[in-house]
Design a protein around this motif. Sequence first.
Motif, PDB file in Angstrom:
ATOM      1  N   ASN A  11      44.696  47.367  32.655  1.00 21.66           N
ATOM      2  CA  ASN A  11      44.984  46.819  33.982  1.00 21.66           C
ATOM      3  C   ASN A  11      45.206  45.310  33.860  1.00 21.66           C
ATOM      4  OD1 ASN A  11      45.262  46.550  36.769  1.00 21.66           O
ATOM      5  ND2 ASN A  11      43.043  46.421  37.129  1.00 21.66           N
ATOM      6  N   LEU A  12      46.462  44.884  33.806  1.00 23.54           N
ATOM      7  CA  LEU A  12      46.794  43.474  33.606  1.00 23.54           C
ATOM      8  C   LEU A  12      46.667  42.719  34.926  1.00 23.54           C
ATOM      9  CD1 LEU A  12      49.949  43.916  31.318  1.00 23.54           C
ATOM     10  CD2 LEU A  12      47.571  43.542  30.626  1.00 23.54           C
ATOM     11  N   THR A  13      45.651  41.878  35.021  1.00 28.41           N
ATOM     12  CA  THR A  13      45.376  41.164  36.260  1.00 28.41           C
ATOM     13  C   THR A  13      45.344  39.656  36.025  1.00 28.41           C
ATOM     14  OG1 THR A  13      42.988  41.365  35.914  1.00 28.41           O
ATOM     15  CG2 THR A  13      44.064  43.083  37.222  1.00 28.41           C
ATOM     16  N   VAL A  14      45.548  38.930  37.128  1.00 25.20           N
ATOM     17  CA  VAL A  14      45.552  37.468  37.081  1.00 25.20           C
ATOM     18  C   VAL A  14      44.186  36.908  37.422  1.00 25.20           C
ATOM     19  CG1 VAL A  14      46.635  35.386  38.029  1.00 25.20           C
ATOM     20  CG2 VAL A  14      47.988  37.447  37.678  1.00 25.20           C
ATOM     21  N   THR A  15      43.482  37.556  38.333  1.00 30.02           N
ATOM     22  CA  THR A  15      42.151  37.117  38.736  1.00 30.02           C
ATOM     23  C   THR A  15      41.159  38.259  38.542  1.00 30.02           C
ATOM     24  OG1 THR A  15      42.580  37.765  41.039  1.00 30.02           O
ATOM     25  CG2 THR A  15      43.065  35.480  40.415  1.00 30.02           C
ATOM     26  N   GLY A  16      39.886  37.942  38.641  1.00 22.01           N
ATOM     27  CA  GLY A  16      38.860  38.963  38.495  1.00 22.01           C
ATOM     28  C   GLY A  16      38.128  38.858  37.174  1.00 22.01           C
ATOM     29  N   GLU A  17      37.144  39.725  37.023  1.00 17.48           N
ATOM     30  CA  GLU A  17      36.269  39.663  35.847  1.00 17.48           C
ATOM     31  C   GLU A  17      37.019  39.922  34.549  1.00 17.48           C
ATOM     32  OE1 GLU A  17      32.172  41.819  34.177  1.00 17.48           O
ATOM     33  OE2 GLU A  17      32.948  42.292  36.174  1.00 17.48           O
ATOM     34  N   LYS A  18      38.022  40.776  34.571  1.00 12.48           N
ATOM     35  CA  LYS A  18      38.773  41.130  33.366  1.00 12.48           C
ATOM     36  C   LYS A  18      40.199  40.562  33.392  1.00 12.48           C
ATOM     37  CE  LYS A  18      35.647  43.744  31.293  1.00 12.48           C
ATOM     38  NZ  LYS A  18      35.148  43.486  29.928  1.00 12.48           N
ATOM     39  N   ALA A  19      40.376  39.442  34.037  1.00 13.71           N
ATOM     40  CA  ALA A  19      41.700  38.821  34.110  1.00 13.71           C
ATOM     41  C   ALA A  19      42.148  38.364  32.725  1.00 13.71           C
ATOM     42  CB  ALA A  19      41.675  37.641  35.071  1.00 13.71           C
ATOM     43  N   THR A  20      43.422  38.542  32.456  1.00 16.72           N
ATOM     44  CA  THR A  20      43.965  38.167  31.142  1.00 16.72           C
ATOM     45  C   THR A  20      45.187  37.248  31.219  1.00 16.72           C
ATOM     46  OG1 THR A  20      45.138  40.294  31.202  1.00 16.72           O
ATOM     47  CG2 THR A  20      43.129  40.184  29.873  1.00 16.72           C
ATOM     48  N   ALA A  21      45.684  36.990  32.429  1.00 15.68           N
ATOM     49  CA  ALA A  21      46.859  36.116  32.550  1.00 15.68           C
ATOM     50  C   ALA A  21      46.552  34.710  32.067  1.00 15.68           C
ATOM     51  CB  ALA A  21      47.335  36.078  34.005  1.00 15.68           C
ATOM     52  N   GLY A  22      45.279  34.304  32.168  1.00 16.76           N
ATOM     53  CA  GLY A  22      44.877  32.971  31.739  1.00 16.76           C
ATOM     54  C   GLY A  22      44.977  32.751  30.240  1.00 16.76           C
ATOM     55  N   ILE A  23      45.219  33.810  29.490  1.00 11.58           N
ATOM     56  CA  ILE A  23      45.464  33.655  28.051  1.00 11.58           C
ATOM     57  C   ILE A  23      46.740  32.855  27.832  1.00 11.58           C
ATOM     58  CG2 ILE A  23      46.104  34.907  25.936  1.00 11.58           C
ATOM     59  CD1 ILE A  23      44.283  37.178  26.869  1.00 11.58           C
ATOM     60  N   PHE A  24      47.700  33.023  28.720  1.00  8.00           N
ATOM     61  CA  PHE A  24      49.044  32.498  28.492  1.00  8.00           C
ATOM     62  C   PHE A  24      49.384  31.252  29.314  1.00  8.00           C
ATOM     63  CE2 PHE A  24      48.904  37.012  27.582  1.00  8.00           C
ATOM     64  CZ  PHE A  24      49.463  37.070  26.318  1.00  8.00           C
ATOM     65  N   ALA A  25      48.922  31.177  30.548  1.00  6.90           N
ATOM     66  CA  ALA A  25      49.231  30.029  31.401  1.00  6.90           C
ATOM     67  C   ALA A  25      47.939  29.526  32.034  1.00  6.90           C
ATOM     68  CB  ALA A  25      50.237  30.428  32.480  1.00  6.90           C
ATOM     69  N   THR A  26      48.004  28.352  32.644  1.00 15.75           N
ATOM     70  CA  THR A  26      46.801  27.774  33.229  1.00 15.75           C
ATOM     71  C   THR A  26      46.655  28.160  34.694  1.00 15.75           C
ATOM     72  OG1 THR A  26      47.905  25.713  33.917  1.00 15.75           O
ATOM     73  CG2 THR A  26      46.995  25.793  31.687  1.00 15.75           C
ATOM     74  N   TYR A  27      45.388  28.264  35.128  1.00  9.81           N
ATOM     75  CA  TYR A  27      45.062  28.572  36.518  1.00  9.81           C
ATOM     76  C   TYR A  27      43.875  27.705  36.924  1.00  9.81           C
ATOM     77  CZ  TYR A  27      48.111  32.570  35.878  1.00  9.81           C
ATOM     78  OH  TYR A  27      49.214  33.354  35.619  1.00  9.81           O
TER      79      TYR A  27
ATOM     80  N   ASN B 135      46.607  29.714  45.190  1.00 10.10           N
ATOM     81  CA  ASN B 135      47.381  29.141  46.305  1.00 10.10           C
ATOM     82  C   ASN B 135      48.745  28.637  45.847  1.00 10.10           C
ATOM     83  OD1 ASN B 135      45.335  29.528  48.323  1.00 10.10           O
ATOM     84  ND2 ASN B 135      44.246  27.744  47.506  1.00 10.10           N
ATOM     85  N   GLY B 136      49.371  29.386  44.972  1.00 13.72           N
ATOM     86  CA  GLY B 136      50.680  28.987  44.473  1.00 13.72           C
ATOM     87  C   GLY B 136      50.593  27.838  43.485  1.00 13.72           C
ATOM     88  N   TRP B 137      49.636  27.928  42.581  1.00 13.98           N
ATOM     89  CA  TRP B 137      49.337  26.853  41.619  1.00 13.98           C
ATOM     90  C   TRP B 137      50.491  26.542  40.670  1.00 13.98           C
ATOM     91  CZ3 TRP B 137      46.148  23.059  40.210  1.00 13.98           C
ATOM     92  CH2 TRP B 137      46.133  22.647  38.879  1.00 13.98           C
ATOM     93  N   TRP B 138      51.390  27.473  40.440  1.00  9.72           N
ATOM     94  CA  TRP B 138      52.345  27.398  39.343  1.00  9.72           C
ATOM     95  C   TRP B 138      53.165  26.109  39.324  1.00  9.72           C
ATOM     96  CZ3 TRP B 138      57.576  26.837  40.156  1.00  9.72           C
ATOM     97  CH2 TRP B 138      58.025  27.037  41.451  1.00  9.72           C
ATOM     98  N   TRP B 139      53.446  25.513  40.492  1.00  8.01           N
ATOM     99  CA  TRP B 139      54.305  24.326  40.533  1.00  8.01           C
ATOM    100  C   TRP B 139      53.575  23.045  40.125  1.00  8.01           C
ATOM    101  CZ3 TRP B 139      53.038  20.225  43.638  1.00  8.01           C
ATOM    102  CH2 TRP B 139      52.102  20.462  44.658  1.00  8.01           C
ATOM    103  N   VAL B 140      52.245  23.052  40.197  1.00  5.24           N
ATOM    104  CA  VAL B 140      51.488  21.833  39.889  1.00  5.24           C
ATOM    105  C   VAL B 140      51.677  21.396  38.434  1.00  5.24           C
ATOM    106  CG1 VAL B 140      49.191  20.781  39.790  1.00  5.24           C
ATOM    107  CG2 VAL B 140      49.818  22.252  41.729  1.00  5.24           C
ATOM    108  N   PRO B 141      51.537  22.305  37.437  1.00 10.21           N
ATOM    109  CA  PRO B 141      51.776  21.873  36.053  1.00 10.21           C
ATOM    110  C   PRO B 141      53.232  21.518  35.757  1.00 10.21           C
ATOM    111  CG  PRO B 141      50.480  23.904  36.118  1.00 10.21           C
ATOM    112  CD  PRO B 141      51.030  23.685  37.493  1.00 10.21           C
TER     113      PRO B 141
END
Length: 304
Positions: free
Chosen positions: A137-153, A243-249
């Motif tokens: 289950n590929l998720t961005v948030t939560g206990e088992k989130a894995t998107a943070g491996i690749f980009a910042t949040y 909250n749409g963080w992607w544009w900040v970096p």
Amino acid sequence: MKDLVQSVEPGASGRRRVWIQNKAVRVGLAETLSTYVMMVFGLGSVAQVVTGQGAFGQYLSINVGFGLGVAMGAHVGGKVSGAHMNAAVSFTMCTFGRLRWKMLPLYVFAQLLGSFLAAGTVYGVYYEAIHDYCGGNLTVTGEKATAGIFATYPAPYLSLMAGFIDQVFGTAMLLLSLMALSDQKNKPAAAGCEPVAVGLLVLLIGISLGSNSGYAINPTRDIAPRVFTAIAGWGGDVFRSGNGWWWVPLVAPPIGGLLGAGLYRLLVEMHHPPLSEQDERLVERFEESFPLEKRENICTNVCV
């Protein structure tokens, strides 16, 4: 084709040598590869910590991984492209006249390509580990989130405004320090030790300014892997999260780069006393050692 490649008759070794003559192609290839190397080591260190659930490293090992990755990337492309590996660095150098504006699209494209390919490589290497960790289950948030491996949040407590300031300040410290490390009239990094010095700088930023939002301080480092994750199965949440963080970096680091480099120039570089004739010759020899014309990479022979 003759302008692109040139071959030479066999030498003593009996082998034919072929190299690319076109400067833009050589710079683009070197910048792509140096960025790829930096990102593979950096993202790989995050993947190992996350999927290993602390058994194979902690937060410090991620910082060390990115720091050493920057140093290795600088060794790969430092004498050809300057190994910027960071669009904020390239943009700042253009603004201060140390890189031609016409080269900026090439640098940005090479950095995006290197980062995207690195994200795909790390995903392939850690594919089974990632899916075992999150149960597929590929998720961005939560206990088992894995998107943070690749980009910042951002951290849960961090507002967009605070995160924006965090990224501006972190990048400002990066460029201020890079200007100092390469200032031949001040106390530059020792010749040959520049990659290690810049790697230590990235490590320092990570262990002092990294907890709020993962210290992207690099637009191309963040957006290319984020796009990869959107394609690879994490979906549109990679752009909606925080909250749409992607544009900040994307936006904050170039601003921070200009502020940091400008501050160093205003308070230090502009006030150096005139060099002696002997010192001027030493600086000229240093400048001539770089491949790009007209002092393009004097200030960033190796950068994150």
